[in-house]
Write a protein that holds these residues in place. Structure first.
Motif, PDB file in Angstrom:
ATOM      1  N   MET A   2       0.780  -1.171  -0.050  1.00  0.00           N
ATOM      2  CA  MET A   2      -0.165   0.148   0.038  1.00  0.00           C
ATOM      3  C   MET A   2       0.872   1.012   0.084  1.00  0.00           C
ATOM      4  N   SER A 285      -6.549  -2.840   1.142  1.00  0.00           N
ATOM      5  CA  SER A 285      -5.941  -1.750   1.921  1.00  0.00           C
ATOM      6  C   SER A 285      -6.123  -2.037   3.494  1.00  0.00           C
ATOM      7  N   ILE A 331      -1.105  -5.084   3.163  1.00  0.00           N
ATOM      8  CA  ILE A 331      -2.417  -4.894   3.118  1.00  0.00           C
ATOM      9  C   ILE A 331      -3.091  -5.896   3.846  1.00  0.00           C
TER      10      ILE A 331
END
Ligand SMILES: Cc1ncc(C[n+]2csc(CCOP(=O)(O)OP(=O)(O)O)c2C)c(N)n1
Length: 888
Positions: A2, A285, A331
Motif C-alpha cells: 500500500m 488496503s 494490506i
C-alpha cells in the motif's frame, strides 16, 4: 503493498541527503526546544507551503504503530501477578464462551452462535471488566457499555464466573422458549433488554445502531447535566464495535456531533480483527488506516493499539523504522493470511522481505514469531490505551485495536476466511484449544464441553470479585423501577382541547399547543424533551424556541438574525429543545436516550420526537425496533401524515404506511386521532401508563395539517378513544355506518350528508382512533376462545357494532391493510377504503379523488352495500351528479 506517506525508502527519495538534513533539524528542535516549538515550526511550514501553492494536505494517518509509546504506557495495576491472574481468567472465560456455543449446536445444529468474534475481543472485554467498566452504586450511576452483539457468549461466560448466571443458564443459551417452559432464564442470542431485562441495557444486534445510540447516550448525559437534572460526573459511555460494523452508515452518522460537542465521556473500542462475515473488511488496503483518517477528520482522538509488548524489542532494534514501514504497507488481506499461518510461514513471507527484517527475525525462533501477538491481545497495552482514553479531555476517543479473528482457535478458525460462522469444533480441536489456553480440564471434561468455574476461594475468583467490587458492582446490568410519577392534570395543560367547538383546528396544531402547555407545567414541564430534525417551523413549533431554548452545550455565540422577534432562534446551554438537524437517525437516537433515561439514569424523561411521518417508521424503523427492545417510554409523533392529507409534497413525502408499520412493533401503542380532545385524552393516558404505571410501552401518534371543524367531546367517550373507536353521534336505526380515522373523519361526516341528501340513508360516523389497538384486542379475544377461555367475551369492535345489522364502511388515509386488520371482528358487511399506491403531487381534493377516499367515494361504498334496495340506476345517477366515473 500500500502507499504510505511515511515511506522513506531510498528509491522514492531523489535527494536523501536533503531529506536527512530536514529530519535532523526537526529532531534537534524537539531535543533542544521541545515539542511545542516543533509544532509551531511545522505550522509555520504548512502556512508557507500554502502560500507557495505547494498543494500539500496533512495526511490524516500516522505510521502503523501504537500511538502510545512504551515510555508513556500507564503501568498495569497490580503488576505481573495481577496480569497473570487476569490472563487466566480470560482463558477460562474464553473456554466457557466456546463451550456454550458448541454445546448448543451439538444439541441443535440450527441454533447458531459465534465463537471467533469473542475469541478476538476477549482481552479487550476483560481489561474493561477488570479495570474500567464501572457499575452502578448508591453514589455513582455507572458507566454505559455497548457490547458487540455476537460476542455475547463471552459476556455470559463472565457473568457465570461472577455467579450471576449458573450452568443451567449457559445450557439454555439461545433456547429462551424451552428454558422459560422449565421456569429457567434462557440466554438471548444478542443483547436484548426485552428478553433479559435485568441484564442487558442496550440492544446492539443490528449492526450500526450501537455506535449511533452510544453517541447520543453520551450526548444526552451531557444534556441532563447542563439542564441540572443530573449532577456533573465523569461517567463514560464505552462502545465495543466491529471493524466491519463501521461500514454501516449509522455507525459513522454521529461522529461529527460527538466531536463538535466535545463528548469526552465517549470511548469507542473498535475491534479491528480485519475480518467480517464473508471475508476481509478491506482486503486490498488497511481498515485501521482508513478508520484513523475517518475519525481524525471527524475530530476524534485516535489511539492505535496495534502491536503487543512482544514487538517492543523488535521496534526498538529497528532503528531505520523499516519494520513499521513494511507493516504499514502490508494490506489487510495479507495480514489475515499471516494471522492464519505458522511462525515459519511468517518468517518466509513477511520477515524475508528485506535484509533488515530478516535480521530482526533471525533473533527469534519460529515459535517466538508465532507468539508475536497483535496489540488487542496484550492486556498491558490494552490497559495503557484505555487509561489514556479515559483521561483524555475535550474530545471523544476511538481505540483502534488490532486483533486476530478466532484467536487461539488454531486450525479450527484462527484467521480463517470461514471463521465467523464456525460453531462446531471436533474433539481434537477442543483439546488443542484447552492446551493452547492451559485450562485444567481432563480429556473427558473437554470432550463433553464441561463448564469450568474455579473454586470461590481460588486466587482467580477472589481477584475477579475484588475488581468488580472496586468498580462498583456488576456490568452489564439494567434497572427498571423508579418512583411512580403522578401524571399532571390534563385540564390544566390541555383544557383548551375540550373548548374548541366550532373552530377549525388541525391535530398538529392541537398537539403543539398541548406540548407547550405540558412544558409549562411546573413539576412535570422540565421532564419534557421536545426533539425535532429541522422541521420545527413546519409544525408551528418556532414559538417554543425563545421561551424554552434550543440545547447548545456551549451557548449561542452570535446575535441571531431574528433577535428582536418573539420567535427568535435562541440557543442556550440549558435549552430544552433538541434540534438535531437533518438526521432522523440521530433524532431517533436522541429520543431513545431520553426514552430510556428512566432506566439508564433513574430519571424518567418524557421525549416527544415530532417529525415528518414518512421519515419515521419507514426511514429509521430499525432504530425504532431497537428502542422498543430497550423498553423505551415516550411519544413519537408523525406529523404531516396521511397520503392525501399532505397535499402537494408527492410520492416520497406522503405517508400512507406508518400506521401499518407501527402495528408490527409489539409495544408500540399507535393512534391516528382526528380531534384535539382525542389528542389530549391519548397523551394523558400515555403519560399515565408510562410514567405512573411504568409500563414498557411507547406511543405513536400520527397528526396532520388539515384543519377540521372541532366539536365538543361527546359524553363518556374517553374509554372508546383509548380502546380505538367511539361513535361521534349515535343515530337511532342508522342504515349506514362509517368508521373513519384521522382527517378522514371529516370526509366521513360529509359522506353522511351526501347519503342523507341523495338517498335518505341515515348514517352513523365513528372515529377510529386506532385500528391497531382494535385488531390487537380482537386477536387476543379470539386466541382466548381457542384456549377455551373468556368464552363470554367479545372483541371490542364486535361489541360496538353488533347492536345493528347496518353495513360498515371503513376509511383511512393509510393503506387498506390498516382497516383490514379488524375485518375478522366486524359482525356485518364490511368495505374498506384506503390509500394504497404511490402518492403524487396535487391538491387534497384531487388526491382524495385519485385514491377514491373522499366523501363521494365513501358514500358510494356505503350505497353499494344497499345496492339491491336502491337499484343500479339511482346509484349511477348519484355518481354522475357528484362527478364520479359512472359507466352509463
Ligand atoms: C444490520 C446487520 N446486518 C448484518 C448483520 C449480520 N452480521 C452479524 S455479525 C456480522 C459481521 C460482523 O463483522 P465485524 O463487525 O467486523 O465484527 P467481527 O465479528 O469480525 O468482530 C454480520 C454481517 C447484523 N447483525 N446486522
Amino acid at each position: 503493498m500500500m502507499y504510505s506517506p511515511f515511506t522513506h525508502r531510498s528509491h522514492e527519495d531523489h535527494d536523501i541527503e536533503e531529506t536527512q538534513e530536514w529530519l535532523d533539524a526537526l529532531a534537534s528542535v524537539v531535543q533542544y526546544a521541545g515539542s511545542e516549538r516543533a509544532q509551531f515550526l511545522l505550522n509555520q511550514l504548512v502556512h508557507k507551503a500554502q502560500k507557495l501553492g505547494v498543494g500539500w494536505q496533512p495526511p490524516r494517518n500516522t505510521p502503523y504503530v501504537n500511538t502510545i509509546e512504551v515510555a508513556q504506557q500507564a503501568p498495569f495495576p497490580g503488576g505481573e501477578q495481577a496480569l497473570l491472574l487476569e490472563q487466566r481468567l480470560a482463558s477460562i472465560v474464553r473456554w466457557n464462551a466456546l463451550a456454550m456455543v458448541v454445546k448448543a449446536n451439538r444439541n441443535y445444529g440450527e441454533l447458531g452462535g459465534h465463537i471467533a468474534s469473542y475469541a478476538s475481543a476477549a482481552d479487550l472485554f476483560e481489561v474493561g471488566f477488570n479495570h474500567f467498566f464501572r457499575g452502578r452504586t448508591e453514589e455513582f450511576l455507572g458507566d454505559l457499555v455497548f457490547f458487540q452483539p455476537h460476542s455475547s457468549p463471552g459476556v455470559y461466560a463472565r457473568a457465570y464466573l461472577e455467579g450471576r448466571l449458573n450452568e443451567d443458564n449457559l445450557r439454555w443459551y439461545r433456547q429462551e422458549v424451552k428454558a422459560a417452559k422449565q421456569g429457567q432464564q434462557g440466554l438471548s442470542s444478542y443483547p436484548h433488554p426485552w428478553l433479559m431485562k435485568d441484564f442487558w441495557q442496550f440492544p446492539t444486534g443490528s449492526m450500526g445502531l450501537g455506535p449511533i445510540n452510544a453517541v447520543y447516550q453520551a450526548r444526552f448525559m451531557r444534556y441532563l447535566e447542563n439542564r441540572s437534572l443530573l449532577p456533573p460526573s465523569d461517567r463514560k459511555v464505552w462502545g465495543v464495535f466491529g471493524d466491519g460494523e463501521m461500514d454501516e452508515p449509522e455507525s459513522i452518522a454521529g461522529l461529527t456531533l460527538a466531536a463538535r460537542e466535545q463528548l469526552d465521556n465517549l470511548i469507542f473500542v473498535i475491534n479491528c480483527n480485519l475480518q467480517r462475515l464473508d471475508g476481509p473488511v478491506r482486503g486490498n488496503s488497511s481498515v485501521v488506516q482508513e478508520l484513523e483518517s475517518l475519525f481524525t477528520g471527524a475530530g476524534w482522538k485516535v489511539i492505535k493499539l496495534l502491536w503487543s509488548s512482544d514487538w517492543d524489542a523488535l521496534f526498538a532494534a529497528d532503528r531505520e523504522g523499516e519494520l513499521a514501514e513494511i507493516l504499514g504497507s502490508t494490506i489487510d488481506g495479507k495480514m489475515q493470511t499471516l494471522a492464519a499461518t505458522s511462525g515459519a510461514y511468517n518468517r518466509a513471507h513477511f520477515f524475508a522481505q528485506t535484509p533488515g527484517l530478516k535480521a530482526l527475525a533471525d533473533r527469534l525462533s519460529d515459535d517466538d514469531i508465532d507468539r508475536l501477538r497483535r496489540g488487542g491481545h496484550d492486556m498491558r497495552k490494552i490497559y495503557a490505551a484505555y487509561h489514556a482514553a479515559a483521561h483524555h479531555e475535550g474530545q471523544p476517543v476511538v481505540i483502534l485495536a488490532l486483533t486476530t479473528k478466532g484467536w487461539g482457535m488454531g486450525d479450527a478458525g484462527q484467521g480463517k476466511m470461514t471463521t465467523h460462522q464456525q460453531k462446531q469444533l471436533d474433539v481434537e480441536q477442543l483439546r488443542a484449544y484447552r492446551d493452547r489456553f492451559n485450562l485444567p480440564l481432563s480429556n473427558e471434561q473437554c470432550d463433553t464441553l464441561a463448564f469450568y468455574r474455579p473454586a470461590d476461594d481460588s486466587p482467580e475468583q477472589q481477584h475477579l470479585r475484588a475488581r468488580r467490587a472496586h468498580l462498583g458492582g456488576v456490568v452489564p446490568q439494567r434497572w427498571s423501577q423508579n418512583e411512580p410519577e403522578p401524571a399532571p392534570d390534563m385540564q390544566r395543560y390541555a383544557g383548551f382541547a375540550f373548548e374548541q367547538e366550532g373552530r377549525d383546528l388541525s391535530s398538529t396544531m392541537a398537539f403543539v399547543r398541548l406540548l407547550t402547555g405540558l412544558m409549562k407545567e411546573e413539576r412535570f414541564g422540565p421532564r419534557v424533551v421536545p426533539i425535532v430534525a429541522d422541521e420545527a417551523r413546519t409544525f408551528g413549533m418556532a414559538s417554543l424556541f425563545k421561551p424554552f431554548g434550543i440545547y447548545a452545550p456551549f451557548g449561542q455565540h452570535y446575535e441571531p438574525e431574528d433577535s428582536g422577534s418573539l420567535l427568535a432562534y435562541h440557543e442556550s446551554v440549558n435549552g430544552q429543545i433538541l434540534e438535531e438537524g437533518i438526521t432522523e437517525a440521530g433524532a431517533l437516537s436522541s429520543w431513545t436516550a431520553a426514552a430510556t433515561s428512566y432506566s439508564v439514569h433513574g430519571i424518567p424523561m418524557l421525549p416527544f420526537y415530532i417529525y415528518y411521518s414518512m421519515f419515521g417508521f419507514q426511514r429509521v424503523g430499525d432504530l425504532i425496533w431497537a428502542a422498543a427492545d430497550q423498553r423505551a417510554r415516550g411519544f413519537l409523533v408523525g406529523a404531516t401524515s396521511g397520503r392525501t392529507t399532505l397535499s402537494g409534497e408527492g410520492l416520497q413525502h406522503q405517508d400512507g404506511s406508518s400506521q401499518l408499520l407501527a402495528s408490527t412493533v409489539p409495544n408500540c401503542v399507535s393512534y391516528d386521532p382526528a380531534y384535539a380532545y382525542e389528542v389530549a385524552v391519548i397523551v394523558q393516558e400515555g403519560i399515565r401508563r408510562m410514567f405512573t404505571e411504568q409500563e414498557d410501552v411507547f406511543y405513536y401518534l400520527t397528526v396532520s395539517n388539515e384543519r377540521i371543524a372541532q366539536h365538543a367531546m361527546p359524553h363518556g367517550v374517553e374509554a372508546g378513544i383509548l380502546r380505538g373507536m367511539y361513535c361521534l353521534a349515535p343515530v337511532a336505526g342508522a342504515q349506514c355506518r362509517i368508521l373513519a380515522s384521522g382527517p378522514m373523519v371529516a370526509e366521513a361526516l360529509a359522506a353522511a350528508t351526501l347519503l342523507e341528501e341523495h338517498f335518505q340513508l341515515s348514517t352513523e360516523v365513528w372515529s377510529v382512533t386506532s385500528f391497531t389497538e382494535l385488531a390487537r384486542d380482537g386477536a387476543a379475544v379470539v386466541r382466548d376462545h381457542r384456549l377455551g377461555q373468556r368464552l363470554d367475551s367479545l372483541p371490542y369492535v364486535t361489541q360496538q357494532l353488533q347492536e345493528s345489522s347496518a353495513p360498515v364502511v371503513a376509511v383511512t388515509d393509510f393503506v387498506k391493510a390498516v382497516p383490514e386488520s379488524i375485518r375478522a371482528y366486524v359482525p356485518v358487511a364490511y368495505t374498506v377504503l384506503g390509500t394504497d399506491g404511490f402518492g403524487r403531487s396535487d391538491t387534497r381534493a384531487q388526491l382524495r379523488d385519485y385514491f377514491e377516499v373522499d366523501a363521494r367515494w365513501i358514500a358510494l361504498a356505503a350505497v353499494r352495500q344497499h345496492a339491491q334496495q336502491l337499484g343500479e340506476q339511482r346509484i349511477e345517477a348519484f355518481m354522475r351528479t357528484v362527478g364520479l366515473p359512472a359507466s352509463a
